[in-house]
Design an enzyme around this catalytic site. Structure first.
Site, PDB file in Angstrom:
ATOM      1  N   GLY A  55     -16.298  -2.497  -4.671  1.00  0.00           N
ATOM      2  CA  GLY A  55     -16.681  -2.456  -6.087  1.00  0.00           C
ATOM      3  C   GLY A  55     -15.641  -1.787  -6.959  1.00  0.00           C
ATOM      4  O   GLY A  55     -15.926  -1.474  -8.119  1.00  0.00           O
ATOM      5  N   GLU A 105     -22.502   1.616  -6.649  1.00  0.00           N
ATOM      6  CA  GLU A 105     -22.893   0.719  -5.559  1.00  0.00           C
ATOM      7  C   GLU A 105     -23.490   1.486  -4.394  1.00  0.00           C
ATOM      8  O   GLU A 105     -24.349   1.008  -3.686  1.00  0.00           O
ATOM      9  CB  GLU A 105     -21.729  -0.164  -5.083  1.00  0.00           C
ATOM     10  CG  GLU A 105     -20.540   0.560  -4.488  1.00  0.00           C
ATOM     11  CD  GLU A 105     -19.496   0.842  -5.521  1.00  0.00           C
ATOM     12  OE1 GLU A 105     -19.758   1.753  -6.334  1.00  0.00           O
ATOM     13  OE2 GLU A 105     -18.426   0.206  -5.535  1.00  0.00           O
ATOM     14  N   ILE A 114     -16.008   4.907  -2.041  1.00  0.00           N
ATOM     15  CA  ILE A 114     -16.240   5.173  -0.630  1.00  0.00           C
ATOM     16  C   ILE A 114     -15.071   5.981  -0.076  1.00  0.00           C
ATOM     17  O   ILE A 114     -13.991   5.977  -0.655  1.00  0.00           O
ATOM     18  CB  ILE A 114     -16.400   3.814   0.085  1.00  0.00           C
ATOM     19  CG1 ILE A 114     -17.090   3.977   1.402  1.00  0.00           C
ATOM     20  CG2 ILE A 114     -15.097   3.046   0.191  1.00  0.00           C
ATOM     21  CD1 ILE A 114     -17.726   2.676   1.857  1.00  0.00           C
TER      22      ILE A 114
HETATM   23  N1  COA Z   1       0.532   4.875   4.336  1.00  0.00           N
HETATM   24  C1  COA Z   1       0.162   4.984   5.637  1.00  0.00           C
HETATM   25  N2  COA Z   1      -1.049   5.424   6.018  1.00  0.00           N
HETATM   26  C2  COA Z   1      -1.909   5.781   5.050  1.00  0.00           C
HETATM   27  C3  COA Z   1      -1.583   5.701   3.680  1.00  0.00           C
HETATM   28  C4  COA Z   1      -0.299   5.233   3.343  1.00  0.00           C
HETATM   29  N3  COA Z   1       0.067   5.131   2.060  1.00  0.00           N
HETATM   30  N4  COA Z   1      -2.637   6.118   2.948  1.00  0.00           N
HETATM   31  C5  COA Z   1      -3.598   6.445   3.820  1.00  0.00           C
HETATM   32  N5  COA Z   1      -3.158   6.248   5.078  1.00  0.00           N
HETATM   33  C6  COA Z   1      -3.942   6.479   6.299  1.00  0.00           C
HETATM   34  C7  COA Z   1      -4.533   7.870   6.295  1.00  0.00           C
HETATM   35  O1  COA Z   1      -3.622   8.821   6.842  1.00  0.00           O
HETATM   36  C8  COA Z   1      -5.750   7.678   7.170  1.00  0.00           C
HETATM   37  O2  COA Z   1      -5.325   7.602   8.524  1.00  0.00           O
HETATM   38  P1  COA Z   1      -6.097   8.416   9.664  1.00  0.00           P
HETATM   39  O3  COA Z   1      -7.483   7.818   9.673  1.00  0.00           O
HETATM   40  O4  COA Z   1      -5.296   8.108  10.873  1.00  0.00           O
HETATM   41  O5  COA Z   1      -6.071   9.839   9.218  1.00  0.00           O
HETATM   42  C9  COA Z   1      -6.225   6.280   6.794  1.00  0.00           C
HETATM   43  O6  COA Z   1      -5.082   5.626   6.274  1.00  0.00           O
HETATM   44  C10 COA Z   1      -7.344   6.278   5.747  1.00  0.00           C
HETATM   45  O7  COA Z   1      -6.905   6.943   4.586  1.00  0.00           O
HETATM   46  P2  COA Z   1      -7.879   7.892   3.744  1.00  0.00           P
HETATM   47  O8  COA Z   1      -7.242   8.170   2.455  1.00  0.00           O
HETATM   48  O9  COA Z   1      -8.325   9.043   4.581  1.00  0.00           O
HETATM   49  O10 COA Z   1      -9.134   6.929   3.562  1.00  0.00           O
HETATM   50  P3  COA Z   1     -10.602   7.218   3.065  1.00  0.00           P
HETATM   51  O11 COA Z   1     -11.493   7.158   4.223  1.00  0.00           O
HETATM   52  O12 COA Z   1     -10.694   8.408   2.168  1.00  0.00           O
HETATM   53  O13 COA Z   1     -10.850   5.912   2.192  1.00  0.00           O
HETATM   54  C11 COA Z   1     -10.009   4.085   0.898  1.00  0.00           C
HETATM   55  C12 COA Z   1      -9.987   5.595   1.109  1.00  0.00           C
HETATM   56  C13 COA Z   1      -9.092   3.761  -0.277  1.00  0.00           C
HETATM   57  C14 COA Z   1      -9.518   3.356   2.127  1.00  0.00           C
HETATM   58  C15 COA Z   1     -11.465   3.671   0.585  1.00  0.00           C
HETATM   59  O14 COA Z   1     -11.887   4.320  -0.577  1.00  0.00           O
HETATM   60  C16 COA Z   1     -11.591   2.182   0.417  1.00  0.00           C
HETATM   61  O15 COA Z   1     -11.719   1.467   1.381  1.00  0.00           O
HETATM   62  N6  COA Z   1     -11.571   1.692  -0.827  1.00  0.00           N
HETATM   63  C17 COA Z   1     -11.728   0.275  -1.047  1.00  0.00           C
HETATM   64  C18 COA Z   1     -11.866  -0.080  -2.478  1.00  0.00           C
HETATM   65  C19 COA Z   1     -12.907   0.743  -3.203  1.00  0.00           C
HETATM   66  O16 COA Z   1     -12.633   1.812  -3.640  1.00  0.00           O
HETATM   67  N7  COA Z   1     -14.095   0.229  -3.359  1.00  0.00           N
HETATM   68  C20 COA Z   1     -15.175   0.922  -4.037  1.00  0.00           C
HETATM   69  C21 COA Z   1     -16.271   1.305  -3.116  1.00  0.00           C
HETATM   70  S1  COA Z   1     -17.076  -0.147  -2.373  1.00  0.00           S
END
Ligand code: COA
Length: 421
Positions: A326, A228, A206
């Protein structure tokens, strides 16, 4: 057939209520439940990621409702972070077990279904994954039968005789509007595309990553889907003849998923389409089932990784952001698959290049989503680090190599201080 407020009158104070997830959220029932707030105390609402509104986390409902999220979405994130809502960490593959084993004994399930077919079966449509197991274990099922809910196939049906109350609705599902992928995500997508063999089966997690990967697969052949969640990018590749599922070794000829979120184009594509099968997450996300797909490629995103290979995807320091979902189910499944590739991808930096997402240590309070024992490949826009079977020294070197150039000296210095190099 009844109206929403009559149907909802069976909910009592103290009940545990499951709210249908993903794009299959029952908005009309939720609004009717909120209208009953003054009469109710301590109703617990449980759900995974939902793409409809979550009005029940509004502070004005405190005392009536308490939210418990199994995966934090944008609509409940603030409430969880402020301590007004709860979060339960759990693998997506194990959520059905929470209901079946009565660890979370659901009193009432609020779901959204397609209209019944000529045999009286409604489909759970775009959200089968955890909603079908939740409803199967609930004492009472209150269903919106939404004329706009596609009839997806698979293990996705419930007979009308099982429904306690039915409310007819007719409104469009929430849609994900696909934006243009950023340059850094496109570069990550290119690295990943270069690793994926023809005939591979894909899972995409996601966030911003999946679209960028799919956009780079235009020259591939005979790809399959076991995931998923999928969105519009999969429809595009199917229409281009790139996704055929013909070389899949588990459910050949079928795209297998737990839930769907995209535009109306996706919802029309999956309607009554035998190439798409939806199943509960205890089946789709079971690492043993995932591993039955040869050349299984799991592609998941992350927020941060330390130099030993501990991946954090669910929190920013101690602040909960999402959930494991997942990720580990698929990382472990792909690791067991013949020819499998467990991949984690993340941009090298966050917050306008001010933070390196590759850090010497995870910030205090960070969750470890994929452990350093499970991790295989890490991808940033600067390349691919292969960590599996590698020493801490080799891992630190490989990760520094794919960090943003402006942080590499700092990371090298920190790695020396920690005794990693
Ligand atoms: N420190 C501080 N802030 C951070 C950061 C860090 N190391 N890494 C990311 N951020 C911030 C980003 O700048 C962004 O902020 P913004 O919305 O203000 O721009 C926010 O956190 C989200 O980061 P981003 O990388 O853009 O998230 P995304 O929408 O691409 O989602 C995950 C990435 C990892 C959060 C998402 O894949 C997830 O929830 N994974 C959960 C586990 C998984 O993979 N499950 C499988 C699918 S169910």
């Amino acid at each position: 057939m009844t109206d929403a407020s009559t149907a909802l009158s069976c909910i009592e104070s103290g009940n545990l209520v499951y709210v249908g997830g993903g794009a299959g959220g029952p908005s009309v029932l939720i609004d009717a439940l909120c209208a009953r707030a003054p009469e109710l105390r301590d109703v617990q609402l449980i759900h995974i990621l939902t793409f409809i509104g979550a009005p029940y986390v509004d502070p004005k409902y405190e005392g009536s409702f308490r939210d418990n999220s199994l995966f934090i979405g944008h609509n409940v994130r603030k409430a969880v972070q402020e301590g007004r809502a709860d979060f339960t960490p759990i693998f997506l593959s194990e959520i059905p077990g929470l209901f079946q084993r009565k660890i979370l004994p659901i009193d009432v399930a609020l779901v959204s279904l397609s209209p019944p077919d000529e045999h009286g079966f409604c489909s759970y449509g775009v959200e089968v994954g955890t909603t079908k197991p939740a409803a199967d274990s609930a004492r009472v099922i209150i269903a919106e039968v939404n004329k706009k809910m596609p009839r997806t196939l698979g293990d996705s049906f419930i007979h009308v005789s099982r429904l306690t109350h039915v409310v007819e609705t007719d409104y469009p599902l929430p849609e994900a509007i696909q934006g243009k992928s950023s340059d850094e995500y496109m570069r990550i997508g290119q690295h990943i595309a270069g690793m994926i063999p023809n005939g591979a089966t894909l899972q995409m997690g996601i966030g911003s990553l999946p679209d960028a990967v799919l956009e780079n697969l235009g020259s591939h052949k005979d790809l399959g889907i076991h995931t998923e969640l999928f969105s519009d990018g999969v429809v595009t590749l199917f229409e281009q003849g790139i996704i055929t599922c013909s070389r899949k070794t588990f459910h050949p000829g079928k795209m297998v998923a737990g839930f769907l979120f995209g535009s109306q184009r996706l919802y029309s594509f999956v309607d009554n389409n035998p190439i798409v099968e939806l199943h509960p997450t205890e089946y789709v996300n079971d690492p043993y089932n995932i591993a039955l797909n040869d050349n299984m490629v799991a592609i998941n995103a992350a927020l941060q990784i330390d130099l030993t290979g501990q991946v954090c995807a669910d929190s920013i320091g101690p602040v909960f952001y999402s959930g494991v979902g997942g990720q580990l189910d698929f990382i472990r499944g792909a690791a067991r698959s013949k020819g499998g590739l467990p991949l984690i991808a993340l941009p090298a930096t966050a917050k306008g290049d001010t933070i390196s997402r590759i850090s010497p240590l995870l910030p205090e309070g960070s969750g470890v989503t994929t452990t350093r024992n499970d991790v295989h490949y890490i991808v940033t826009e600067y390349g691919v680090a292969s960590l599996y079977g590698k020493t801490i020294r080799q891992r630190a070197q490989a990760l520094i190599h794919i960090a943003h150039p402006k942080f590499r000296d700092e990371l090298t210095h920190a790695a020396h201080k920690l005794g990693y190099l």
